[in-house]
Design an enzyme around this catalytic site. Structure first.
Site, mmCIF file in Angstrom:
data_model
loop_
_atom_site.group_PDB
_atom_site.id
_atom_site.type_symbol
_atom_site.label_atom_id
_atom_site.label_comp_id
_atom_site.label_asym_id
_atom_site.label_seq_id
_atom_site.Cartn_x
_atom_site.Cartn_y
_atom_site.Cartn_z
ATOM 1 N N HIS A 1 37.486 39.578 38.741
ATOM 2 C CA HIS A 1 38.904 39.429 38.442
ATOM 3 C C HIS A 1 39.180 39.145 36.966
ATOM 4 C CE1 HIS A 1 38.540 38.651 42.797
ATOM 5 N NE2 HIS A 1 39.669 39.322 42.845
ATOM 6 N N CYS B 1 39.125 44.831 43.450
ATOM 7 C CA CYS B 1 38.072 43.811 43.380
ATOM 8 C C CYS B 1 36.923 44.072 44.347
ATOM 9 C CB CYS B 1 38.650 42.416 43.586
ATOM 10 S SG CYS B 1 39.577 42.163 45.101
ATOM 11 N N ASP C 1 32.407 37.277 39.357
ATOM 12 C CA ASP C 1 33.815 37.462 39.687
ATOM 13 C C ASP C 1 34.357 38.710 38.982
ATOM 14 O OD1 ASP C 1 36.512 37.230 40.194
ATOM 15 O OD2 ASP C 1 36.627 35.101 39.691
#
Length: 401
Positions: A288, A81, A286
């Site tokens: 993820h 990430c 994001d």
């Protein structure tokens, strides 16, 4: 993939268990929305806000890409990430360098070649300049095993080294350590009369567009310059376990500067790319979400829709930000840098805004030389800085699908 804690979205709620979006009304607020130096009104510029966000390159977990190092991981889910966030902040620098801050991505529209050159520099394959392969393998030389979590300082150091091979962009990358930006060092780095290699360093291919982002016809004007475009990354620690609220106003002002590249950091168990704020909430992309790897295209124009976040961005309270971050700025010209310096000086006079870092003309005599500082395993100073900036003593959770 399992999420830790709730994540909010501007106009959408993401259900991580099902990876399904349930759209809500866009929150109505009189507060301005700031996105990487641009100011918007929710009431009159909602579409412009979403288009700006969608135009940022969005790098997420990927699966089924060529094995890193030939025998390593074929997915970065659970560990990549911060590497993806590093890609996003650096991709924004390349977009500003080659396309301009006002460039916008339109779904289904054939983009200019420079856009594909930038995108291909991040494609998941070993010979792309800033691919997950290059970042992970360069990290081995920095004492990081492939598959090990990076903090913001580590990924900044790795990207700086990779940028030296990107002769097309010819960037001057400076990482300001010890919470101090030294103007003299930056001017010395950027005011180089040495021609950059440009197209001469790129192998000749049949296609006019190369996968790693290096076109064949870089002009002499771009290869001989008195100011190399600056990417300034500033790793910071804004508190011990949580952000000191005295820094919040200063952090907000960073997103208001036209030179802003955003911020990488996040909660202790995940990393995000922060691109702006509204009220007391940060706006972020994001990484993820696990998507299939995109195959390189023989034409140099790979399918690109999965590299743009086409739903409203996430939000989180500024108070929830992990204190270990890296702030980024891009100064295309010397005038841009001088303007940035003036803005930072004025910011120090803003009531209630505690400076996050110091801006000085010359390096204090007690400082170490930042050009020779590296994060090798046998460097005690580097190990100390890494632990301080990256919060890697935290118990980071591996997310699973």
């Amino acid at each position: 993939m399992r999420a830790r804690g709730a994540r909010r979205q501007l106009g959408a709620t993401l259900t991580y268990d099902t990876l399904r979006f349930e759209y809500e009304d866009f929150p109505e607020t009189k507060e301005p929305v700031w996105i990487l130096g641009r100011k918007y009104s929710v009431f009159t510029e909602k579409e412009e806000i979403l288009l700006d966000v969608t135009s940022r390159l969005w790098f997420t977990y990927r699966k089924n890409f060529p094995a890193i190092g030939g025998t390593g991981p074929t997915s970065d889910t659970g560990w990549g990430c911060m590497l993806r966030c590093g890609q996003m902040i650096f991709a924004q620098a390349l977009v500003c360098r080659h396309l301009g801050r006002d460039w916008r991505w339109i779904k289904g529209k054939r983009q200019m070649d420079n856009y594909y050159n930038v995108l291909n520099a991040f494609i998941d394959k070993k010979d792309s300049y800033y691919s997950i392969h290059q970042i992970a393998q360069m990290g081995v030389g920095e004492g990081k095993s492939i598959g090990q979590w990076y903090g913001p300082n580590t990924v900044a150091q790795v990207l700086k080294k990779l940028a030296t091979f990107d002769t097309w962009s010819s960037l001057a990358v400076h990482i300001a350590m010890d919470n101090t930006v030294v103007m003299e060092e930056i001017r010395r780095l950027c005011q180089s009369n040495v021609p950059c290699a440009g197209a001469a360093a790129c192998p000749a291919l049949e296609s006019d567009v190369l996968y790693n982002g290096c076109p064949e016809d870089v002009g002499l004007r771009e290869r001989l310059t008195l100011w190399k475009p600056l990417v300034l990354l500033i790793p910071l620690r804004l508190g011990l376990t949580e952000i000191n609220e005295a820094y919040i106003e200063t952090l907000k002002h960073c997103f208001m500067m036209p030179q802003s590249l955003g911020v990488i950091g996040g909660k202790p168990n995940s990393a995000h790319y922060f691109i702006g704020y509204v009220g007391e909430e940060l706006i972020y992309l994001d990484p993820h979400t696990t998507q299939p790897a995109v195959e390189p295209s023989d034409s140099g124009c790979p399918p690109d829709e999965s590299f743009h976040c086409q739903h409203p961005p996430c939000r989180m309270s500024i108070a929830e930000l992990d204190p270990s971050i890296a702030v980024g700025f891009f100064c295309n010209t010397e005038a841009d840098f001088n303007d940035w310096c003036q803005q930072i000086k004025k910011l120090s006079l803003v009531r209630g805004a505690l400076p996050m870092f110091e801006l000085v003309e010359r390096q204090p005599s007690h400082f170490s030389n930042p050009d020779v500082l590296n994060l090798t395993p046998d460097s005690s100073d580097a190990d100390r800085l890494e632990r301080f900036f990256d919060s890697e003593d935290e118990d980071f959770e591996i997310l699973s699908l």
